[in-house]
Design a protein around this motif. Structure first.
Motif, mmCIF file in Angstrom:
data_model
loop_
_atom_site.group_PDB
_atom_site.id
_atom_site.type_symbol
_atom_site.label_atom_id
_atom_site.label_comp_id
_atom_site.label_asym_id
_atom_site.label_seq_id
_atom_site.Cartn_x
_atom_site.Cartn_y
_atom_site.Cartn_z
ATOM 1 N N LEU A 4 -2.933 18.655 -35.826
ATOM 2 C CA LEU A 4 -2.492 18.186 -34.601
ATOM 3 C C LEU A 4 -3.479 18.940 -33.454
ATOM 4 O O LEU A 4 -3.440 20.100 -33.548
ATOM 5 C CB LEU A 4 -1.272 18.514 -34.226
ATOM 6 N N ILE A 5 -4.192 18.098 -32.757
ATOM 7 C CA ILE A 5 -5.057 18.932 -31.660
ATOM 8 C C ILE A 5 -4.572 18.531 -30.361
ATOM 9 O O ILE A 5 -4.302 17.355 -29.925
ATOM 10 C CB ILE A 5 -6.495 18.264 -31.931
ATOM 11 N N THR A 6 -4.432 19.533 -29.381
ATOM 12 C CA THR A 6 -3.838 19.334 -27.982
ATOM 13 C C THR A 6 -4.621 20.357 -26.999
ATOM 14 O O THR A 6 -5.333 21.341 -27.626
ATOM 15 C CB THR A 6 -2.304 19.648 -28.114
ATOM 16 N N THR A 7 -4.064 20.242 -26.137
ATOM 17 C CA THR A 7 -4.705 21.405 -24.954
ATOM 18 C C THR A 7 -3.435 21.752 -24.171
ATOM 19 O O THR A 7 -2.227 21.122 -24.208
ATOM 20 C CB THR A 7 -5.674 20.762 -24.148
ATOM 21 N N PHE A 8 -3.695 22.843 -23.152
ATOM 22 C CA PHE A 8 -2.612 23.475 -22.432
ATOM 23 C C PHE A 8 -2.243 22.235 -21.325
ATOM 24 O O PHE A 8 -1.065 22.407 -20.849
ATOM 25 C CB PHE A 8 -3.014 24.715 -21.809
ATOM 26 N N ASN A 9 -3.154 21.282 -21.068
ATOM 27 C CA ASN A 9 -3.019 20.422 -20.008
ATOM 28 C C ASN A 9 -2.321 19.136 -20.495
ATOM 29 O O ASN A 9 -2.123 18.490 -19.587
ATOM 30 C CB ASN A 9 -4.562 20.238 -19.416
ATOM 31 N N SER A 10 -2.267 18.941 -22.055
ATOM 32 C CA SER A 10 -1.505 17.917 -22.214
ATOM 33 C C SER A 10 -0.041 17.680 -21.935
ATOM 34 O O SER A 10 0.706 18.791 -22.001
ATOM 35 C CB SER A 10 -1.625 18.019 -23.671
ATOM 36 N N LYS A 11 0.361 16.504 -21.353
ATOM 37 C CA LYS A 11 1.966 16.376 -21.103
ATOM 38 C C LYS A 11 2.841 16.567 -22.412
ATOM 39 O O LYS A 11 3.688 16.776 -22.017
ATOM 40 C CB LYS A 11 2.210 14.937 -20.435
ATOM 41 N N MET A 12 2.184 16.388 -23.710
ATOM 42 C CA MET A 12 3.000 16.376 -24.591
ATOM 43 C C MET A 12 2.875 17.751 -25.343
ATOM 44 O O MET A 12 3.296 17.925 -26.312
ATOM 45 C CB MET A 12 2.712 15.249 -25.709
ATOM 46 N N PHE A 13 2.214 18.751 -24.684
ATOM 47 C CA PHE A 13 1.854 19.938 -25.330
ATOM 48 C C PHE A 13 3.163 20.519 -26.053
ATOM 49 O O PHE A 13 3.143 21.001 -26.984
ATOM 50 C CB PHE A 13 1.166 21.130 -24.205
ATOM 51 N N ARG A 14 4.375 20.460 -25.221
ATOM 52 C CA ARG A 14 5.491 21.467 -25.727
ATOM 53 C C ARG A 14 5.970 20.797 -26.804
ATOM 54 O O ARG A 14 6.546 21.159 -27.835
ATOM 55 C CB ARG A 14 6.603 21.518 -24.514
ATOM 56 N N GLN A 15 6.175 19.256 -26.827
ATOM 57 C CA GLN A 15 6.752 18.663 -28.002
ATOM 58 C C GLN A 15 5.890 18.819 -29.040
ATOM 59 O O GLN A 15 6.474 18.930 -30.175
ATOM 60 C CB GLN A 15 6.870 17.153 -27.398
ATOM 61 N N GLN A 16 4.568 18.726 -28.667
ATOM 62 C CA GLN A 16 3.600 19.000 -29.911
ATOM 63 C C GLN A 16 3.584 20.464 -30.719
ATOM 64 O O GLN A 16 3.571 20.293 -31.855
ATOM 65 C CB GLN A 16 2.047 18.672 -29.674
ATOM 66 N N LEU A 17 3.733 21.057 -29.613
ATOM 67 C CA LEU A 17 4.082 22.398 -30.301
ATOM 68 C C LEU A 17 5.125 22.674 -31.307
ATOM 69 O O LEU A 17 5.263 23.188 -32.303
ATOM 70 C CB LEU A 17 4.092 23.523 -29.257
ATOM 71 N N GLU A 18 6.491 22.197 -30.641
ATOM 72 C CA GLU A 18 7.635 22.373 -31.409
ATOM 73 C C GLU A 18 7.807 21.660 -32.800
ATOM 74 O O GLU A 18 8.226 22.159 -33.658
ATOM 75 C CB GLU A 18 8.763 21.829 -30.411
ATOM 76 N N ASP A 19 7.114 20.308 -32.644
ATOM 77 C CA ASP A 19 6.855 19.363 -33.983
ATOM 78 C C ASP A 19 6.031 20.371 -34.889
ATOM 79 O O ASP A 19 6.362 20.136 -36.094
ATOM 80 C CB ASP A 19 6.134 18.045 -33.607
ATOM 81 N N SER A 20 4.989 21.008 -34.647
ATOM 82 C CA SER A 20 4.030 21.590 -35.360
ATOM 83 C C SER A 20 4.624 22.689 -36.152
ATOM 84 O O SER A 20 4.778 23.109 -37.372
ATOM 85 C CB SER A 20 2.860 22.054 -34.719
#
Length: 505
Positions: A295-311
């Motif tokens: 999963l690829i994301t950035t700190f500026n992504s609106k879904m960052f926290r959700q993506q972090l928890e899912d990972s």
């Protein structure tokens, strides 16, 4: 006989009266009357034969018969004689039958006695047969046991021969490796110190400075008389050719610095932060973790926290790209691995929530900044790795690009060959490890485990095929490398131009 005639059966009281009137009764009647005389114990004339008749016959007692006709009880006597005659007639037929019945009964008794004797004999024979059958079954079972033991011994002999022939080829190599392992054990402490220091401190520096640090550590260790390997190579200590080949296929450059960076990124306890202005480290990570659904994301992504928890909870690799010199505080507990164990589950605090930690979770952080300045706190939490391209690494990349344009089929053949070589070397290593694990995990005799022989035979067959493929691949690789070297000057000039422009800028 007269009694059998119709007139004899119809004898009545007036019959006697009629007989008295006859001057000369018929001969048959006279015979019947003689029988009456005998029955009544009267005197009869001496028996004599009358040959004047058509058929010779005895002469009845006429005088006494005439007296008898005047006897009042003659009728009942005649009836008695009739019954006697009837009985006699019937008895003449019955007696032969009785004789036959008697003979049959006698034969039956004899046959019954014979049958009884035969049955007793049969019973004795059956008892003997049962005993013989029992002895036969016992003998067959013993034979089967001996046959099974014999077959087992033959199989053990064949397995022993197979093991001897199969392990003989490994004896020389394993003895050499054993010597190397013994030397490694002697020098394990010094090597471990250098490897640990390298993983902990060398990530942010370039190739030259890393080598200077390793040389300085070796001097310090030598002064303290701690043994370490003379020809110490950090890459050989921490990785193998098969893994490095896989990394090269996934886009990691083949120079020593890039391989060291890959080792630090995958072997360090702390999560890696890649200084990657040319994006080659990020490209390698994407290819390496593609099959694991990165999963690829950035700190500026609106879904960052959700993506972090899912990972974290699902165990998916997470790549946070394009960070600056500061990291989001939400990662503090994750980077420091402040896990709380509840039962058998590990949990970590993400912001104001606790999330279950899956053991397959991996975190990668990359930045495009060429020379960032990170605080000591960040450097303590992550493993900073300088993935800036080197001249040798850029040279190899440019060479691949030149050949891909000039001789595409040669580059495709090289990539295919490299992939097959890496696969074959990995297979050889796995086969050897499986065989060693099998040998060390056996309880009792090695011949008691039939799967060992199967594994050995399979390993031997596959290893032979793989070694042939590797040998052919090495020859082909040399030919391809010779053809590639024709375009090396173009790649060298391109790499020099890039670094000149970089220094000028």
């Amino acid at each position: 006989m007269w009694f059998r005639t119709e007139s004899g059966r119809q004898i009545k009281g007036n019959t006697i009266t009629n007989l008295r009137k006859l001057a000369k009764p018929p001969e048959a009647i006279m015979i019947v009357l003689d029988m009456a005389l005998i029955l009544m114990k009267r005197r009869i004339d001496p028996i004599r034969i009358d040959y004047n008749l058509d058929e010779p016959f005895y002469v009845p007692s006429k005088t006494e018969i005439l007296r008898l006709l005047n006897f009042s009880g003659l009728l009942s006597t005649l009836l008695t004689i009739h019954k006697i005659q009837s009985y006699h007639a019937i008895n003449k037929e019955v007696i032969p039958i009785k004789d036959k019945v008697q003979k049959a009964e006698n034969s039956l008794r004899k046959a019954s006695r014979k049958l009884a004797r035969a049955e007793r004999e049969l019973e004795r024979t059956e008892i003997g047969l049962a005993k013989c059958q029992h002895d036969f079954d016992a003998a067959m079972q013993t034979k089967q046991t001996y046959q099974s033991d014999y077959d087992a011994l033959l199989k053990r002999r064949d397995d022993a021969n197979t093991l001897i022939s199969g392990l003989t080829g490994e004896k020389i190599r394993w003895n050499e490796q054993n010597k190397v392992f013994e030397q490694s054990i002697e020098k394990l402490i010094g090597n471990t110190i250098i490897v640990t220091a390298f993983l902990s401190y060398c990530g942010p520096f370039n190739q030259d400075f890393r080598q200077r640090m390793i040389n300085e550590w070796q001097k310090q260790i030598q002064q303290r008389t701690i043994p370490f390997s003379d020809n110490f190579d950090i890459i050989e200590q921490l990785n193998d050719e098969a893994t490095i080949g896989e990394w090269n296929l996934q886009g990691l450059p083949n120079d020593d610095l890039s391989i060291q960076n890959g080792i630090i990124a995958t072997s360090n306890y702390r999560y890696p932060l890649l200084i990657d202005p040319q994006l080659q480290g990020k490209s390698w990570i994407k290819n390496m973790e593609r099959d694991n659904d990165i999963l690829i994301t950035t700190f500026n992504s609106k879904m960052f926290r959700q993506q972090l928890e899912d990972s974290i909870s699902l165990g998916r690799p997470l790549l946070i790209e394009d960070v600056d010199e500061e990291l989001d505080p939400i990662l503090d507990h994750i980077l420091e691995k402040h896990y709380v164990k509840i039962g058998l589950t590990l949990r970590v605090k993400v912001g104001d929530r606790e999330v279950d930690v899956n053991h397959t979770f991996r975190l990668y952080i990359t930045t495009k900044l060429a020379n960032p300045t990170y605080s000591p706190e960040i450097c303590a939490r992550v493993s900073v790795i300088d993935f800036t391209v080197t001249q040798r690494g850029l040279e190899d990349q440019l060479l691949s690009l030149v050949i891909a344009n000039e001789r595409a089929e040669l580059e495709r053949e090289r990539v295919t060959l490299a992939r097959e070589t890496t696969k074959n070397k990995r297979m050889l290593k796995e086969l050897e490890e499986n065989l060693l694990i099998k040998l060390t995990s056996i309880e009792g005799s090695v011949l008691d485990d039939p799967s060992l022989v199967e594994v050995l035979n399979a390993n031997k067959r596959i290893a032979t095929e793989v070694k042939e493929k590797v040998s052919i691949a090495e020859d082909t690789k040399m030919k391809i490398s010779a053809a590639r070297e024709e375009y090396r000057p173009v790649a060298v000039r391109g790499s020099i131009i890039y670094f000149l422009m970089s220094e000028i800028a």
